[in-house]
Design a protein around this motif. Structure first.
Motif, mmCIF file in Angstrom:
data_model
loop_
_atom_site.group_PDB
_atom_site.id
_atom_site.type_symbol
_atom_site.label_atom_id
_atom_site.label_comp_id
_atom_site.label_asym_id
_atom_site.label_seq_id
_atom_site.Cartn_x
_atom_site.Cartn_y
_atom_site.Cartn_z
ATOM 1 N N UNK A 164 41.712 50.500 40.446
ATOM 2 C CA UNK A 164 41.321 49.897 41.716
ATOM 3 C C UNK A 164 40.510 48.619 41.496
ATOM 4 N N UNK A 165 39.629 48.610 40.493
ATOM 5 C CA UNK A 165 38.803 47.429 40.245
ATOM 6 C C UNK A 165 39.654 46.238 39.799
ATOM 7 N N UNK A 166 40.775 46.531 39.142
ATOM 8 C CA UNK A 166 41.670 45.446 38.762
ATOM 9 C C UNK A 166 42.321 44.843 40.000
ATOM 10 N N UNK A 167 42.771 45.701 40.917
ATOM 11 C CA UNK A 167 43.365 45.213 42.158
ATOM 12 C C UNK A 167 42.366 44.396 42.963
ATOM 13 N N UNK A 168 41.107 44.815 42.935
ATOM 14 C CA UNK A 168 40.062 44.089 43.666
ATOM 15 C C UNK A 168 39.951 42.661 43.138
ATOM 16 N N UNK A 169 39.976 42.500 41.824
ATOM 17 C CA UNK A 169 39.884 41.159 41.237
ATOM 18 C C UNK A 169 41.149 40.354 41.499
ATOM 19 N N UNK A 170 42.304 41.020 41.435
ATOM 20 C CA UNK A 170 43.569 40.324 41.695
ATOM 21 C C UNK A 170 43.619 39.814 43.127
#
Length: 822
Positions: free
Chosen positions: A464-470
């Motif tokens: 989820x944290x990767x999607x947040x940055x993306x």
């Protein structure tokens, strides 16, 4: 380089035109700045367009200027796109007092950012003026008219027989190459060139009358010892696709081949490259971004071209249609080679030969003014894919990771660089996850950078944290999460990508309800669904049972789908039991491809009928999966205004119990039908046989309730391809005059499927295909798997051997082959 720069400026001009039209969304001073930028870029575009039509080499000054134009075009497009995005009302509100009040907090929140962007646009105005003046200051001028190439209309504009002419040419070329490979040891270079006579005879008459005398010497010098004949065939393909080659052009190529005998392949490729259009050159150069891919998906490649702004509308085609046309040209000319082909002959995936990869890489580097370096946007796409394709860290991979820690660096990237005092010993816990490396790479990009495409296909460890940055990469237009282990798709993250045009979540375990709350106003392509193999029910409501062995897990229809009016592809999404979401689908008047997972009930029948009727003039492909074992009625009896003659439907795919309605016979453009689990009867087959334009029929599992399929006289007049997969069908019988244009029969079984006689009525050992002698145009027969006993296959062998055109039929009998689902 002119081609790539022209495409970038073309894309910017489209954005500028839209911005000026929506003058109300621009702050007072910004409108004048945007108008000035548009006028200047219009003039530069005319200059660039002229350069794309010349054969003269570009000097260093001209290349430097074009690079400056391209860079400023990319930055300007991003600035204005983001500016318009932040000023636009949210969630599809079209206007009115209530919309303004709802949007007021957003305007207040984004006001500082909008003013900063306005300041950047003012700076861009100054830079654009400087670039224009710099061209004059350094004497960058338009080449003389003597260097201008001859042009011709794009293929297919006026000639309806072009497809047949190309097929005949390719068939002749393939036959000659096959014959030469068989006799290679006994043939000299001169005799090899003489063997291309049939293909040369089929070249268009536009070639100068003296050309033939030059073509053969060029073929002889093309690539001695080239056992695949790729160099020669590419040259002939270029002449066929772009015939206005002057005698002088051919003489120049011949002279260069004599002077540089050690570089024939590169010289021929340069000749072929120059025969491409501006857009085709841009798209070919972009294939550098696929340099490390084993296989390239056709549709993904085309959508990436569109997202990068390499294609615009041409001759009343959408960018996607222009992209498909461009791919066909690159395929025909031999720059890409097909590796995955569907039953209809449609190329699904392709590869580039190593020689082509090296050539494109060299061309792309020559477009960049920095010596021996790729343009930034291509280099960064390559780096992203390298990171994504790295394995996740583990104890056995530490040494491997130590060697690639500076993968994207060259000393300039912050990715996984060793700090002061780093030792040679590295533990698994010290090694960064590829997705964390990717986030660091994204953060290292310039503040204003047009990252339009992010392909994460196949990566693992996506959190989820990767999607947040993306979601902070606000310029994204293409996001692929296909075949990743992502399980959640938070709406607040995905909706931040307001410019997103393609979202691919196929082969993922995304929660069905996650897509329900997402609204993306510019989305064109939503691709979902994961095919599973199962032997029984699962109890999961998101899993759709379609047969004893195949199911589909997918996401629910977005709640506000009716507001996503740019949608062109919507596949495959789950519709609720009451089917009310389909009311919104009717509003998608640009929708070309629709895939639905529906319940077999009266509610679905009512709303689906409205969808088919309401999208009659735009929908070209329809796929329906019927769940719950219910039967779906698409007779359209409840739609009073329905007119089947207005439908332009070309492809129909039905999985589940469904009777074929009589109105199908009125569809003149319906060319491809795929059936699974439909359990059709003889009367349904009669309706299929009356379809005037049906070219491909696929009969899959449990789609036909009878064991013998009878093709009657006068039916299936246009049918070219018949594909049958693992079914209870035991025989196909062709009457005289049935399916007169049939070219290909494919019969496929799994490893364990065996045909059984029908109640003893069909004797063992009978040929599975009867009446094959009546099929005058038959070219291919493929039998895959263990479906028939040896005696049946021997009878089929005899029937094919007795065919009048036996020598022209390609007969394949493969065993124990698993055919992957499309």
């Amino acid at each position: 380089m002119a081609a790539q720069t022209h495409s970038a400026v073309d894309s910017l001009l489209g954005i500028l035109s839209r911005a000026i039209t929506n003058e109300a969304k621009l702050l007072g001073a910004v409108h004048g700045d945007v108008q000035f930028i548009k006028d200047e870029m219009d003039s530069m575009n005319g200059f660039l367009l002229h350069l794309t039509k010349t054969d003269s080499e570009h000097d260093d000054q001209l290349r430097a200027w074009m690079k400056q134009v391209r860079d400023i075009a990319y930055i300007a497009e991003d600035c204005i796109e983001i500016y318009l995005r932040d000023m636009a009302p949210p969630d599809g509100d079209s206007g009115g007092l209530w919309a303004s009040l709802r949007h007021l907090p957003v305007l207040l929140w984004t006001a500082p950012a909008c003013h900063r962007l306005a300041a950047k646009i003012r700076e861009l105005k100054v830079r654009v003026r400087d670039v224009g003046e710099r061209r004059l200051r350094y004497g960058v001028t338009v080449p003389g008219t003597t260097d201008v190439k001859r042009t011709t209309k794009p293929p297919g504009q006026d000639n309806r027989n072009e497809e047949k002419m190309r097929d005949d040419f390719l068939r002749a070329l393939e036959e000659e190459v096959t014959a030469m490979k068989m006799s290679l040891t006994s043939m000299s270079e001169a005799s090899i060139c003489q063997s291309f006579s049939k293909a040369i005879d089929l070249l268009p008459p536009d070639l100068p009358s003296e050309a033939d005398a030059t073509i053969r010497p060029i073929l002889e010098k093309c690539s001695p010892g080239d056992v695949e004949f790729k160099c020669r065939t590419m040259f002939l393909r270029a002449l066929f696709a772009y015939p206005p080659s002057t005698k002088q052009e051919l003489e120049n190529l011949k002279k260069k081949l004599e002077e540089r005998a050690d570089e024939p392949r590169e010289l021929v490729m340069i000749f072929c490259y120059r025969k491409l259009s501006t857009q085709q050159k841009s798209c070919l150069q972009y294939l550098t971004a696929f340099h490390n891919e084993k296989v390239i998906s056709r549709t993904s490649m085309v959508r990436r071209w569109v997202a990068e702004g390499l294609l615009g509308k041409e001759h009343e085609r959408t960018p996607e249609e222009a992209g498909e046309r461009c791919f066909s040209e690159l395929l025909f000319r031999g720059f890409v080679r097909p590796v995955g082909t569907g039953d209809t002959g449609t190329v699904k995936s392709c590869v580039m030969d190593e020689s082509v990869k090296d050539f494109i890489l060299k061309i792309a580097k020559s477009e960049n003014f920095v010596a021996d370096s790729l343009p930034a946007h291509l280099d960064r796409q390559l780096q992203i894919r390298k990171i994504v394709q790295l394995p996740r860290p583990g104890k056995q991979q530490v040494d491997h990771w130590r060697n690639i820690r500076n993968l994207c660096g060259g000393g300039t990237s912050r990715l996984a660089q060793d700090g002061p005092g780093a030792s040679d010993s590295t533990s698994a816990s010290d090694v960064k996850d590829p997705m964390d490396m990717l986030l660091e790479f994204l953060k290292s990009l310039p503040e204003i950078y047009r990252l339009n495409v992010l392909d994460l296909g196949g990566c693992r460890g996506l959190k989820k944290r990767h999607l947040k940055s993306i979601s902070k990469v606000i310029s994204l237009k293409y996001l692929s999460l296909r075949d990743t282990d992502v399980s959640r798709l938070p709406a607040r993250y995905i909706q931040a990508l307001r410019l997103l045009e393609t979202l691919d979540i196929r082969e993922t375990n995304v929660e069905p309800s996650d897509m329900k709350h997402i609204f993306l106003p510019k989305l064109k392509h939503l691709l979902a669904g994961r095919r599973l193999k199962t032997s029984g029910g699962t109890g999961d409501t998101s899993t759709v049972m379609t047969s004893a062995e195949v199911s589909l897990s997918t996401v629910e229809m977005p709640r506000r789908i009716g507001g996503m009016t740019n949608m062109e592809t919507l596949c495959h999404v789950q519709v609720s039991n009451n089917g009310t979401e389909l009311e919104g689908v009717v509003k998608l008047q640009r929708l070309r491809k629709l895939g639905l997972v529906v319940h077999g009930n009266d509610n679905t029948t009512k709303y689906l009928g409205r969808v088919i009727n309401g999208l009659a003039e735009c929908l070209r492909s329809l796929s329906i999966w019927v769940t719950d074992g219910g039967a779906l009625d698409i007779s359209m009896q409840r739609v009073t205004s329905f007119s089947a003659s207005s439908l332009i439907l070309e492809n129909l795919d039905i999985k589940g119990k469904t009777s074929l309605p009589s109105w199908l016979q009125e569809l003149r453009k319906l060319a491809n039908i795929t059936l699974s689990d439909t359990q059709l009867k003889d009367e349904d087959q009669l309706r299929l046989g009356n379809l005037q334009g049906l070219r491909c029929l696929r009969i899959r599992r449990n789609s036909y309730s009878e064991r013998v399929v009878n093709f009657m006289e006068g039916q299936f007049k246009a049918l070219k391809i018949l594909a049958i997969e693992g079914d209870t069908i035991t025989r196909i019988v062709f009457a005289a005059g049935a399916a007169p244009n049939l070219e290909k029969i494919v019969w496929t079984f799994g490893r364990t499927e065996k045909q059984v006689p029908s109640s003893g009525l069909e004797p063992l050992g009978q040929a599975p295909i009867s009446g094959i002698e009546y099929l005058e145009n038959l070219r291919v027969v493929e039998i895959t798997g263990d479906g028939f006993d040896q005696q049946q296959l021997l009878e089929l062998d005899r029937a094919i051997a007795a065919h009048p055109n036996f020598r022209d039929i390609k007969y394949l009998r493969a065993r124990d082959v698993i055919v992957a689902a499309e």
